[in-house]
Motif scaffolding. Structure first.
Motif, mmCIF file in Angstrom:
data_model
loop_
_atom_site.group_PDB
_atom_site.id
_atom_site.type_symbol
_atom_site.label_atom_id
_atom_site.label_comp_id
_atom_site.label_asym_id
_atom_site.label_seq_id
_atom_site.Cartn_x
_atom_site.Cartn_y
_atom_site.Cartn_z
ATOM 1 N N ASN A 389 71.138 41.814 16.910
ATOM 2 C CA ASN A 389 70.865 42.264 18.269
ATOM 3 C C ASN A 389 69.954 41.258 18.979
ATOM 4 O O ASN A 389 68.838 40.992 18.513
ATOM 5 N N PRO A 390 70.374 40.693 20.108
ATOM 6 C CA PRO A 390 69.514 39.727 20.809
ATOM 7 C C PRO A 390 68.180 40.309 21.248
ATOM 8 O O PRO A 390 67.207 39.574 21.402
ATOM 9 N N TRP A 391 68.113 41.643 21.443
ATOM 10 C CA TRP A 391 66.838 42.251 21.852
ATOM 11 C C TRP A 391 65.763 41.992 20.804
ATOM 12 O O TRP A 391 64.607 41.727 21.135
ATOM 13 N N VAL A 392 66.141 42.087 19.531
ATOM 14 C CA VAL A 392 65.175 41.888 18.446
ATOM 15 C C VAL A 392 64.603 40.478 18.501
ATOM 16 O O VAL A 392 63.384 40.274 18.371
ATOM 17 N N VAL A 393 65.458 39.492 18.717
ATOM 18 C CA VAL A 393 65.015 38.101 18.772
ATOM 19 C C VAL A 393 64.105 37.883 19.980
ATOM 20 O O VAL A 393 63.049 37.246 19.880
ATOM 21 N N GLY A 394 64.518 38.424 21.135
ATOM 22 C CA GLY A 394 63.705 38.285 22.331
ATOM 23 C C GLY A 394 62.344 38.939 22.179
ATOM 24 O O GLY A 394 61.320 38.379 22.590
ATOM 25 N N PHE A 395 62.322 40.120 21.563
ATOM 26 C CA PHE A 395 61.045 40.815 21.389
ATOM 27 C C PHE A 395 60.137 40.054 20.429
ATOM 28 O O PHE A 395 58.926 39.934 20.671
ATOM 29 N N ALA A 396 60.692 39.526 19.340
ATOM 30 C CA ALA A 396 59.877 38.775 18.382
ATOM 31 C C ALA A 396 59.247 37.547 19.039
ATOM 32 O O ALA A 396 58.080 37.211 18.771
ATOM 33 N N ALA A 397 60.010 36.880 19.900
ATOM 34 C CA ALA A 397 59.462 35.729 20.620
ATOM 35 C C ALA A 397 58.397 36.168 21.614
ATOM 36 O O ALA A 397 57.320 35.558 21.722
ATOM 37 N N TYR A 398 58.673 37.247 22.347
ATOM 38 C CA TYR A 398 57.730 37.766 23.343
ATOM 39 C C TYR A 398 56.425 38.194 22.676
ATOM 40 O O TYR A 398 55.329 37.980 23.218
ATOM 41 N N ALA A 399 56.514 38.799 21.499
ATOM 42 C CA ALA A 399 55.338 39.321 20.815
ATOM 43 C C ALA A 399 54.375 38.232 20.368
ATOM 44 O O ALA A 399 53.187 38.501 20.140
ATOM 45 N N THR A 400 54.849 37.006 20.246
ATOM 46 C CA THR A 400 54.008 35.920 19.725
ATOM 47 C C THR A 400 53.946 34.721 20.664
ATOM 48 O O THR A 400 53.544 33.631 20.243
ATOM 49 N N VAL A 401 54.302 34.901 21.919
ATOM 50 C CA VAL A 401 54.404 33.777 22.844
ATOM 51 C C VAL A 401 53.085 33.439 23.529
ATOM 52 O O VAL A 401 53.035 32.501 24.302
#
Length: 461
Positions: A389-401
Motif C-alpha cells: 500500500n503506497p499509504w504505508v510508504v508515504g506515512f513512514a517517510a512523513y513520520a521521519t522527515v
C-alpha cells in the motif's frame, strides 16, 4: 582547523567519482559539505557561511542566482517573516506573558507538567494551522515566557525541555492529521485515486494512531528524563509567577487588539484549504495589522526581528531548488532504491528501511516537501509492483522527515529556534534530543506495522 577541514572535505566530495551524478552535481554537493563543516565548527556566523555558500554555488557551481536565491521569492520565507513579526508583537503587547501566566496557573509548576501543557498546546492547534513553521514560531516564545516565570535560565536543562516540548507537540500531530501540515495535503495528492478515496481524515488518523500515541509517550518520557533531572524550579520563580498572574488586571487595549489579530490569523491559516489564500499572505496581512495598530513599530521591525536568521533560512530553503536543478535529489533516491526493494519481503524491515533512508536523505535534501515529492514519485510505482500500500510508504517517510541534527535540515526547527533569537537553548542539546526523538519515531513505526497488517492496510487487496 575547522576552516581547513571544511575546504578539504568539500574538495574531496567534489572530485569523488559518484556514479550517476555529473560534475556540476558533485561540485554542488561538495560546496554543501564544506558549508556544513563550517556550520558545525562555527568558523563564521551561520548567515555569513550561508551567503558564501550561495555565492560559491553561483560562481563555482555554475548555478543560476535565481535558483540559488529562489526561497526569498517563495511563500515559506515570507511565512517565517510574518510569524517572527507576530511573535514580536505578541511579546510587546503583553499578551504572550499573560498566556504564560495562565499556563503556569493551570498546570503544576514542575517541568513534567509544563512539558505536557506545551505538547498539548501544539497538538490541539495543530490540525487547524497547516504551517508547522508558523505554529513553532508562535509557540516557542511561550515556552521562553513560561521558563522565565518558573525561574529557569536560558540554555538551562529546564528551558531546553520546555522549548523541545513545543517542537514535539507541533511535530507529532503532523503525520497523524492530514490538515496539520501542507505535507499531508501533498501526500494525498501523490497517492493513486483509489488510495485517496480510502483514506478520509478519520481513516488516516485511525491508521496513524499507534504511531502518534507511541511517539507522544516516548518523547514526553525522554524530555522528562533528559531535562528534568537537575531542572529544579526556583522557588522565587514560582512565587513570582503566581503572584504576577493574580496581579494582572483585565486585558489592555493592546492585548485585546493582539488577541483579535492572532485569532483571525490562526482562523485564516486553518481555513486555507477553503479560501485558498496562502499562509504567507495571511501572515503578511497580520503583520500589517500589527503595524497599523501600533503593536510593532518601525524600530522594533528593524531591531527585534532577527534578520540574520531570515537571511540564513532563505539561503538554506533555496537548497531544495539547487539540488533539483543539478539532479542531486533524484540521484540520491536512485542510490537507495535497490536497497529498499531488497527489504520488501519483510514488512517491518521495509518500513524501517524507508524511515532510515528518509532520515539520512534529509542531510542532503533540505526541503521536507521536496523530499516527499521526489521520493514518492519513485516509490509509488515501485511499491504498487510489490503489492504494498503506497499509504504505508508515504506515512513512514512523513513520520521521519523532520530531523534537526544540523541547523540547516529543518525549517520548522529553525522557525522555533530563531523566534526566540537562538538564545533560549544550545543547538547541541537539541540535537541530542533529536536522536532520542528519531528513535521514538522508529519504535512508533515498528509498533504500527502489525496494526496495519491486522487492519489489512499494509498489503494491497
Amino acid at each position: 582547523m575547522g576552516a581547513a577541514a571544511g575546504v578539504v572535505a568539500g574538495i574531496v566530495v567534489a572530485l569523488a567519482p559518484l556514479a550517476g551524478l555529473d560534475e556540476q552535481g558533485r561540485v554542488a554537493l561538495g560546496i554543501l559539505v564544506w558549508a556544513v563543516v563550517w556550520w558545525v565548527c562555527s568558523v563564521l556566523p551561520e548567515y555569513v557561511t550561508a551567503l558564501l555558500m550561495a555565492v560559491a554555488l553561483v560562481v563555482v557551481g555554475g548555478i543560476e542566482s535565481e535558483v540559488v536565491f529562489s526561497a526569498f521569492a517563495g511563500s515559506a520565507w515570507w511565512t517565517l517573516l510574518a510569524a517572527f513579526a507576530l511573535g514580536v508583537a505578541l511579546r510587546e503587547s503583553g499578551l504572550l506573558a499573560r498566556i504564560a501566566h495562565c499556563v503556569v496557573r493551570l498546570f503544576p509548576p514542575r517541568l513534567g507538567a509544563q512539558v505536557m501543557a506545551l505538547m498539548a498546546a501544539g497538538t490541539l492547534i495543530g490540525p487547524f494551522v497547516p504551517s508547522m513553521s508558523a505554529k513553532a514560531a508562535m509557540l516557542a516564545p511561550l515556552a521562553g515566557q513560561i521558563g522565565d516565570r518558573l525561574g529557569y535560565r536560558s540554555q538551562s536543562k529546564g528551558m531546553t525541555g520546555l522549548f523541545l516540548a513545543v517542537l514535539v507537540g507541533v511535530r507529532n500531530v503532523g503525520p497523524a492529521v492530514i490538515s496539520a501540515s501542507v505535507i499531508g495535503f501533498a501526500l494525498v495528492g501523490l497517492y493513486p485515486a483509489d488510495i485517496q478515496q480510502r483514506f478520509t481524515m478519520l481513516d488516516w488518523f485511525c491508521a496513524a494512531l499507534p504511531w502518534f500515541v507511541t511517539v507522544s509517550v516516548l518523547s514526553y518520557g525522554s524530555l522528562v528524563v533528559l531535562y528534568g533531572r537537575g531542572a529544579k524550579t526556583a522557588a522565587c520563580g514560582e512565587v513570582t509567577a503566581r503572584a504576577s498572574a493574580r496581579s494582572r488586571g483585565p486585558l489592555s487595549r493592546d492585548e485585546k487588539r493582539m488577541a483579535v489579530i492572532v485569532c483571525a490569523t490562526f482562523a485564516l491559516w486553518a481555513a486555507e484549504p477553503v479560501h485558498g489564500v496562502s499562509a504567507a499572505l495571511v501572515g503578511v496581512v497580520g503583520l500589517c495589522a500589527c503595524a497599523a495598530c501600533g503593536l510593532i513599530g518601525r524600530e522594533q521591525f528593524r531591531s527585534a526581528i532577527t534578520w540574520d536568521t531570515l537571511v540564513f533560512t532563505g539561503v538554506v530553503l533555496g537548497l531544495s531548488e539547487v539540488f533539483r536543478a543539478v539532479g542531486i535529489d533524484t540521484w540520491l533516491v536512485g542510490v537507495v532504491g535497490p536497497a529498499l526493494q531488497g527489504l520488501a519481503g519483510s514488512p517491518l524491515l521495509f518500513v524501517l528501511g524507508v524511515a532510515v533512508v528518509t532520515t539520512l536523505s534529509r542531510f542532503v535534501i533540505v526541503s521536507e516537501l521536496a523530499y516527499i515529492n521526489v521520493f514518492m514519485a519513485f516509490a509509488v510505482p515501485m511499491v504498487l509492483g510489490l503489492g504494498i500500500n503506497p499509504w504505508v510508504v508515504g506515512f513512514a517517510a512523513y513520520a521521519t522527515v523532520n530531523p534537526w541534527f544540523t541547523l540547516y535540515q529543518n525549517p520548522v526547527y529553525l522557525a522555533a529556534r530563531f523566534s526566540v533569537d537562538a538564545t533560549l537553548t544550545r543547538h547541541a542539546d537539541c540535537a541530542l534530543f533529536c536522536g532520542a526523538y528519531t528513535l521514538a519515531c522508529l519504535v512508533g513505526l515498528a509498533v504500527s506495522v502489525p496494526y496495519w497488517e491486522a487492519l489489512g492496510l499494509y498489503w494491497l487487496a
